[in-house]
Design a protein around this motif. Structure first.
Motif, short mmCIF file in Angstrom:
data_model
loop_
_atom_site.label_atom_id
_atom_site.label_comp_id
_atom_site.label_asym_id
_atom_site.label_seq_id
_atom_site.Cartn_x
_atom_site.Cartn_y
_atom_site.Cartn_z
N UNK A 572 0.80 -1.27 0.01
CA UNK A 572 -0.02 0.05 -0.04
C UNK A 572 0.78 1.29 0.02
N UNK A 573 1.84 1.32 0.97
CA UNK A 573 2.57 2.60 1.04
C UNK A 573 3.62 2.70 -0.22
N UNK A 579 -0.81 7.05 -0.09
CA UNK A 579 -0.65 6.54 1.42
C UNK A 579 0.50 6.95 2.17
N UNK A 580 1.53 6.78 1.56
CA UNK A 580 2.91 6.98 2.41
C UNK A 580 3.01 8.43 2.92
N UNK A 581 2.68 9.45 2.13
CA UNK A 581 2.68 10.71 2.50
C UNK A 581 1.71 10.97 3.85
N UNK A 582 0.51 10.63 3.35
CA UNK A 582 -0.51 10.94 4.25
C UNK A 582 -0.14 10.20 5.75
N UNK A 605 -5.16 1.42 6.13
CA UNK A 605 -5.72 1.33 4.67
C UNK A 605 -6.57 2.77 4.20
N UNK A 606 -7.09 3.11 5.39
CA UNK A 606 -8.01 4.22 5.01
C UNK A 606 -6.87 5.35 4.26
N UNK A 607 -5.64 5.69 4.35
CA UNK A 607 -5.06 6.35 3.98
C UNK A 607 -4.49 6.30 2.62
N UNK A 608 -5.14 5.48 1.88
CA UNK A 608 -4.76 4.96 0.48
C UNK A 608 -5.82 5.53 -0.60
N UNK A 662 -5.52 17.79 5.22
CA UNK A 662 -6.13 18.72 4.73
C UNK A 662 -5.41 19.93 5.15
N UNK A 663 -4.92 20.17 6.41
CA UNK A 663 -4.20 21.16 7.26
C UNK A 663 -2.79 21.55 6.53
N UNK A 664 -2.08 20.45 6.44
CA UNK A 664 -0.79 20.31 6.18
C UNK A 664 -0.59 20.33 4.55
N UNK A 665 -1.43 19.90 3.88
CA UNK A 665 -1.35 19.93 2.42
C UNK A 665 -0.47 18.44 2.02
N UNK A 666 -0.28 18.31 0.78
CA UNK A 666 0.68 17.17 0.17
C UNK A 666 1.26 17.83 -1.01
#
Length: 997
Positions: A572-573, A579-582, A605-608, A662-666
Motif C-alpha cells: 500500500x505504501x 498513502x505513504x505521505x498521508x 488502509x484508509x490512507x490510500x 487537509x491542514x498540512x497539504x501534500x
C-alpha cells in the motif's frame, strides 16, 4: 541550371538538415559563395551544425561584411582549408544568431577562431585579461568581451570543452571583465582609487565558477580606507567606484550591454549600503543574517580589486558559513525557500522552467548546498563553490550514494547544456525551454540529437528532470539508511558522527534513537527491509517537515512492527500514491491520530487511494447502518457496544487524518485554504459519528434488557456543540433524555426502564478498553445536576411552563434530536420552540440576566493563572463571546426571522447578516474568530491527545499546533500574535452587539 541538377542539390540540402532548401540553394548560388559552391566539404560542415540554415545565412552575412576582395578570399580559403576554423566558425553561426550579428558588425573577429594551439583550448583569467586589455571605454570593452565569448562558444559547440569547463571559462571571462571595468573606473576617478582599498567578491554562479552565457553577475563590495583617509570618505569613494563599475558592465550602448552586475546579495539587500567595511560585514553576519545569506556565501570568491582585502573577507566570514547548520530550523528554512521559489513561477511557465521548476537545476544546487552546510563543518573537502565538484566530494565522502551522485551529475550536465544552448542563440537571459518546433529542433541538434531532434530532446529532458525530481530530496535522507545497512565492498558509508549531524539538522532531538529505529526498519536482506529502504528516504523528509520528527519515526516503526507481516501494508505504501505521505503526516502531527491508529493499525488502509474508503467522512446513515448491523450480530449489549466503539475509533481516525492532511497539504495538493470548511467538516463528522454511536448503543442496551420493545418511548436530544454539529475530537456528548410510557405501561415502570437504559449506556460507553470512551453529559437538563436524569415529555412541559430560567432557553437553542423515537423527539422540539424563539422576543430583564451570567462564568471558570487573551473558550473574542452574541440575537429575533432557527453557530451568523441584524464586516470578524478558536481547540487535542482550551506551553507542542494552523517552523510567535489580533477585533464587535443597549 538544369532542372535535374536543381533537384539533386535540393535533395542534398534536405539530407544535410536544411529546413528551407530553396532559400539555402539561392544563397549557395549567390556571388559570396560562388568560388566554393560545389565544394562538398562546405556542405558537410554546414550540415553538422545545430541549424544549417542559420549557419549558411550567418556565413553569407559575414562574407558580405568583409572590407574587400582580399579579406573575402582569405576567409573563404581558410574556411575550406582549415577544418578547425571551419568547425568552430560554422558551429557558432549555426548555434547563435547573436554572435552572427557580432561578426557581421566586426567582420575581422573571425580571426579569433583561427588559432588552435594547446594553450588556446583552455584559457584562464590571464588570457582573457589579455584579450580585454585594449579596451579603453565601455563600448570597446563590449566588443572585446564578445570576441572572447566567441572563442568560448566555439570550443563549446565543437565539443572541445564540456559544460563544466565552459561554465568555468565564462566565470573566468567575467572575472577578467570585472577587473577591466574596475580599472576603467579607477582611471576615470584616480582620487577615489587613491582613497580606498576596494575588493569585489563574486557570488552565485560567478563565484562558484559555473557561470551561464547570459546571467546576472552577483557581487558584494568590501572596502577599507587607505592610510590617512577617514573611513566615511573612503566609503564614499569606494561607492562611486563600485557604482561606476556596475554601469560599465550593465548599461546598454551601441554594442549592447555585457550583463547586469547585481549587488543585492549584500547585507540588507538593496536597502543596505552598496559598500561596507570588513568589520561592518562581519557585524551584520554575526547578528542579523538569515539562513539563506550563509547559503549564498558558500560561493563567495574574491575576483577583482584589492586581493588581500578580498581574501581577508572570505577568511573572516567562512567560519560563520559552516556554523549555519547549527541555527534553529535550518533545514526547514532552506527547504521553505526552495518551495517559495517554485510557488513564484507563473503557472504558464512552470512546465518549461529549466532552472527553477521542479526537477530543475535549482533542485540539484539546493540539495548539494544543504548537504555541504550540514557536513562541511567537519569535512573541509566539501567546501567547494562549484556544484559538480561539491557533488563529487559528497559522493567520495559517503555523504551521498555514488549511484545517486552519478545520475544527478549526468542530469545536471544535460540540463546545464540545454540552458547554455538556449541562451547562446540570442544571448538573452532565459531559462525557459522554447515552445516553437524550429527552436526545439535547433536545440536538440546542438546537443547531438540528430535522428528526431524534437522528440529526442523532450524525451531526454523529461528523463533527466524526472531523475532530479525523484533524487534531489532522497539525496539528503538515503545515506542515513546506508549508515545502518550492509553496503557493497568499497562503497563509502556515512559515519555515525555525520549521520548524527544530519539528523540533528533535520530537527531530530534524539538522533541516537532515530538511528536505532532506522536500523530496525531497514537492515537485513528481506523483501520487507528492501521496501523499507525504498520508502524511508521519502518518509524521513516528510517527518522532517513536521514539528516532531522523532515521534513520526517512532510511530512509523510501531505501525510497521504491528503490520510488517501483512502482505498489503508495505505494498500500500509503495504503490498507492498518497498513502505513504498521508501516513507520514498523520504519524508526526501529534498524539491523537497515532494513538487511534496503534489501537487498530489496519486503519492504515484508509490512507490510500483505493478501496479503503479514503479519507472522505462517511455520512451518518452509512455509519448508523454499519453500527446497527454489528449490534444485531452481537450476543449481548457489551459486545454490541464494543463493536460500536470500534467503528467510532476507526472513524475518529479517518476524520483526524483527513483534517491533518487537509491542514498540512501534500505534494500533490496545497493545504485547504478555507479554514471554515475544515472546521465544519470535523464538526459534522464527529457529531454524526457520536449520534450513530449513541443510536447503536441504545439499540444494544434495549435489545439486551427488553428484547425488541422498551416499556417507554425513548429519545436522545443533542445539546451544546453536539446539537450544533460542532463537536471537536475531545468533546463530551451534551444530551437530554426524554421518555414517554408506552400505552398501558405504568409510569413508574417506564421511568425505571428509562433510567436503567441511561445508566447502562453511560457505563458501557466508558468501560476501559482500547477504544476511546464517549462521555455523556446531561448537566443541561432541568435543575441541572440536582434534577432527574430522565424526564417524561409531560414533566419537561410542566417544568418549562413554571420554572424555566433564561439560561435554559438559551441552552435549548442548540437542542436537536440525535437518536431514539423520532416522533417523541419531534414533539419535544415543538414543546421547546416557543421557549427558545419567544414570540415577543426577549425582555430587557432577561437580556440583563444573560449578560450577568456570562460575566460570572468568565470570572469564575477561567483557570487561575491562565492568560485570558489565549483562552479559546472564555477569553476575549473567543468561542463564548461569539456564541453568546449569536444566541442573544436568536433569542431576540428567532421568532420573526425563521433563518435564525438553527443550532449551528456559523449558519446563525449568516442568517443574522442576511436579516440585517449585523453588518457584513462584523459577521466576517466574528466568524473568523470562532473558526480560529475552534481550530486551535482541535489542534490541541490532535497534538496533545487530550482536550484543552489554551495553547500548549511546551515548545514542540506549540510548534505542532502552529504547523497545523499553517505556520512554518520558528513562527509560533506569529501564530500567537495573529490569534490575539483576530480575537481582539472580535471582542470589539461583541462589545457593540452583546453589551450595548
Amino acid at each position: 541550371m538544369t532542372p535535374g541538377r536543381r533537384s539533386s542539390t535540393f535533395s542534398r540540402l534536405l539530407r544535410h538538415g536544411f529546413t528551407d532548401p530553396s532559400a539555402a540553394e539561392g544563397l549557395l548560388d549567390g556571388p559570396e559563395l560562388a568560388p566554393v559552391r560545389d565544394d562538398p566539404v562546405l556542405l558537410e560542415a554546414l550540415g553538422a551544425t545545430a541549424d544549417p540554415d542559420l549557419a549558411l545565412h550567418g556565413l553569407v552575412r559575414l562574407l558580405e561584411a568583409q572590407p574587400g576582395p582580399t579579406a573575402h578570399r582569405e576567409l573563404l580559403d581558410t574556411l575550406i582549408a582549415a577544418k578547425p576554423l571551419r568547425d568552430r566558425l560554422l558551429g557558432v553561426l549555426g548555434a547563435s544568431a547573436a554572435l552572427a550579428d557580432h561578426l557581421a558588425r566586426h567582420p575581422g573577429d573571425w580571426h579569433a577562431l583561427v588559432t588552435y594551439e594547446p594553450h588556446d583550448l583552455h584559457p584562464g583569467v590571464t588570457e582573457f585579461e589579455q584579450g580585454l586589455a585594449a579596451a579603453t571605454d565601455p563600448v570597446s570593452l563590449r566588443v572585446a568581451y564578445r570576441r572572447c565569448l566567441l572563442s568560448i562558444a566555439a570550443r563549446d559547440v565543437c565539443g572541445t570543452t564540456d559544460v563544466a569547463e565552459t561554465a568555468a571559462e565564462l566565470a573566468d571571462l567575467a572575472t577578467a571583465t570585472l577587473r577591466t571595468a574596475l580599472s576603467l573606473a579607477e582611471r576615470a576617478a584616480p582620487e577615489d582609487a587613491a582613497a580606498c582599498r576596494l575588493a569585489v567578491i563574486a557570488m552565485g554562479k560567478c563565484g562558484g565558477h559555473e557561470l551561464n552565457y547570459v546571467s546576472d553577475v552577483d557581487v558584494i563590495f568590501v572596502a577599507e580606507p587607505t592610510e590617512g583617509t577617514p573611513e566615511h570618505e573612503a566609503l564614499r569613494s569606494a561607492t562611486r567606484l563600485a557604482s561606476h563599475l556596475m554601469r560599465i558592465c550593465s548599461e546598454t550602448t551601441v554594442e549592447g550591454s555585457i550583463w547586469p552586475v547585481d549587488a543585492n546579495l549584500r547585507p540588507e539587500g538593496r536597502n543596505g549600503p552598496l559598500v561596507r567595511t570588513l568589520s561592518s560585514h562581519l557585524a551584520y553576519y554575526q547578528r542579523w543574517a538569515k539562513t539563506w545569506e550563509f547559503q549564498a556565501l558558500l560561493k563567495a570568491r574574491p575576483v577583482a580589486g584589492d586581493t588581500a582585502l578580498g581574501e581577508a573577507y572570505v577568511d573572516a566570514l567562512e567560519p560563520l558559513v559552516w556554523k549555519a547548520a547549527d541555527r534553529d530550523n535550518f533545514v526547514p528554512d532552506v527547504q521553505k525557500m526552495r518551495r517559495r521559489v517554485v510557488e513564484n513561477i507563473p503557472a504558464a511557465e512552470i512546465e518549461r522552467e529549466l532552472k527553477l521548476g521542479p526537477g530543475g537545476l535549482r533542485d540539484v544546487e539546493f540539495a548539494v548546498q544543504l548537504l555541504q552546510l550540514v557536513h562541511g563543518r567537519t569535512d573541509p573537502a566539501l567546501r567547494s563553490g562549484t556544484t559538480l565538484d561539491a557533488l563529487q566530494a559528497l559522493a567520495a565522502g559517503g555523504y551521498v550514494g555514488r549511484e545517486d551522485a552519478a545520475r544527478l551529475d549526468e542530469a545536471y550536465r544535460f540540463l546545464r547544456s540545454m540552458e547554455h544552448r538556449i541562451q547562446l542563440y540570442r544571448l538573452r537571459r532565459t531559462h525557459l525551454v522554447p515552445e516553437a518546433e524550429p527552436d526545439q529542433r535547433r536545440l536538440g541538434r546542438s546537443l547531438g540529437l540528430r535522428t528526431d531532434p524534437v522528440a529526442e530532446l523532450n524525451r531526454e529532458w523529461k528523463r533527466h528532470s524526472t531523475v532530479v525530481r525523484r533524487l534531489h530530496e532522497k539525496l539528503f535522507y538515503r545515506p542515513l539508511l546506508d549508515a545502518v545497512a550492509q553496503l557493497a565492498p568499497g562503497e563509502a558509508r556515512l559515519s555515525a558522527v555525520a549521520a548524527r549531524e544530519r539528523l540533528i539538522a533535520l530537527g531530530y532531538a534524539d538522533p541516537a534513537a532515530a538511528l536505532r529505529h532506522l536500523e530496525a526498519l531497514a537492515s537485513g536482506v528481506t523483501r520487507k527491509a528492501a521496501i523499507q529502504r525504498t520508502l524511508l528516504p521519502v518518509l524521513l523528509g516528510w517527518f522532517a517537515d513536521s514539528a516532531d520528527p522523532d515521534a513520526g519515526l517512532l510511530n512509523f516503526r510501531k505501525v510497521s512492527d504491528a503490520l510488517g507481516k501483512t502482505p498489503w501494508y508495505l505494498r500500500l505504501l509503495r504503490d498507492e500514491g498518497a498513502a505513504a505521505e498521508n501516513l507520514a503526516r498523520v504519524l508526526s502531527a501529534g498524539r491523537l491520530a497515532p494513538d487511534l491508529l496503534m489501537r487498530a493499525p489496519e486503519a492504515v488502509a484508509l490512507l490510500g487511494d483505493g478501496d479503503g474508503g479514503g479519507l472522505e467522512p462517511r455520512r451518518r446513515a452509512a455509519l448508523e447502518q454499519e453500527i446497527m448491523a454489528a449490534v444485531g450480530r452481537a450476543e449481548n449489549a457489551a459486545q454490541g457496544v464494543t463493536a460500536a466503539r470500534g467503528v467510532r475509533r476507526r472513524e475518529l481516525f479517518r476524520t483526524a487524518a483527513a483534517d491533518i492532511v487537509g491542514s498540512y497539504g501534500t505534494e500533490a495538493s496545497a493545504a485547504e485554504a478555507d479554514q471554515g470548511a475544515l472546521v465544519d467538516r470535523v464538526g459534522a463528522a464527529v457529531s454524526d459519528l457520536t449520534a450513530a454511536t449513541l443510536a447503536g448503543t441504545l439499540r444494544a442496551v434495549v435489545r439486551d434488557g427488553w428484547g425488541d420493545t422498551l416499556p417507554t418511548r425513548f429519545a436522545i436530544i443533542g445539546m451544546g456543540r453536539f446539537g450544533g454539529h460542532e463537536l471537536g475530537y475531545g468533546s463530551d456528548a451534551d444530551v437530554l433524555f426524554v421518555h414517554e410510557p408506552q400505552d398501558g405501561v405504568d409510569e413508574h415502570e417506564a421511568s425505571a426502564a428509562a433510567n436503567k437504559v441511561v445508566a447502562e449506556m453511560r457505563r458501557l460507553l466508558q468501560l476501559p478498553s482500547s477504544d476511546p470512551p464517549l462521555l455523556i453529559d446531561a448537566d443541561l437538563r432541568p435543575e441541572g445536576k440536582s434534577g432527574p436524569l430522565v424526564r417524561t415529555l409531560k414533566s419537561y412541559e410542566a417544568y418549562y411552563r413554571r420554572w424555566s430560567l433564561v439560561w435554559e432557553s438559551q441552552a435549548l437553542l442548540r437542542a436537536e434530536p440525535v437518536a431514539g423515537d423520532e416522533d417523541l423527539a419531534r414533539r419535544f422540539i415543538e414543546l421547546v420552540d416557543p421557549l427558545r424563539y419567544p414570540r415577543q422576543g426577549l425582555p430587557e430583564d432577561a437580556v440583563r440576566e444573560i449578560r450577568r451570567l456570562k460575566a460570572r462564568m468568565e470570572s469564575e471558570r477561567l483557570p487561575r493563572g491562565a492568560d485570558p487573551r489565549l483562552h479559546t473558550k472564555l477569553g476575549p473574542g473567543g468561542l463564548s463571546d461569539v456564541e453568546w452574541t449569536v444566541q442573544l440575537l436568536q433569542l431576540r429575533h428567532g421568532h420573526q426571522v425563521p433563518a435564525l432557527r438553527t443550532t449551528r453557530t456559523r449558519r446563525a451568523l449568516s442568517a443574522a447578516r442576511a436579516a440585517g441584524l449585523l453588518g457584513a464586516e462584523d459577521m466576517e470578524i466574528l466568524d473568523e474568530a470562532w473558526v480560529l478558536a475552534t481550530r486551535v481547540r482541535n489542534a490541541v487535542m490532535l497534538v496533545r491527545g487530550r482536550a484543552g482550551d489554551t495553547f500548549p506551553t511546551e515548545p514542540r507542542e506549540l510548534a505542532a499546533v502552529g504547523r497545523y494552523l499553517g505556520y512554518g517552523a520558528g513562527h509560533a510567535g506569529d501564530m500567537l500574535d495573529a490569534y490575539r489580533r483576530t480575537t481582539r477585533r472580535a471582542r470589539t464587535v461583541v462589545d457593540e452587539l452583546f453589551y450595548a443597549d
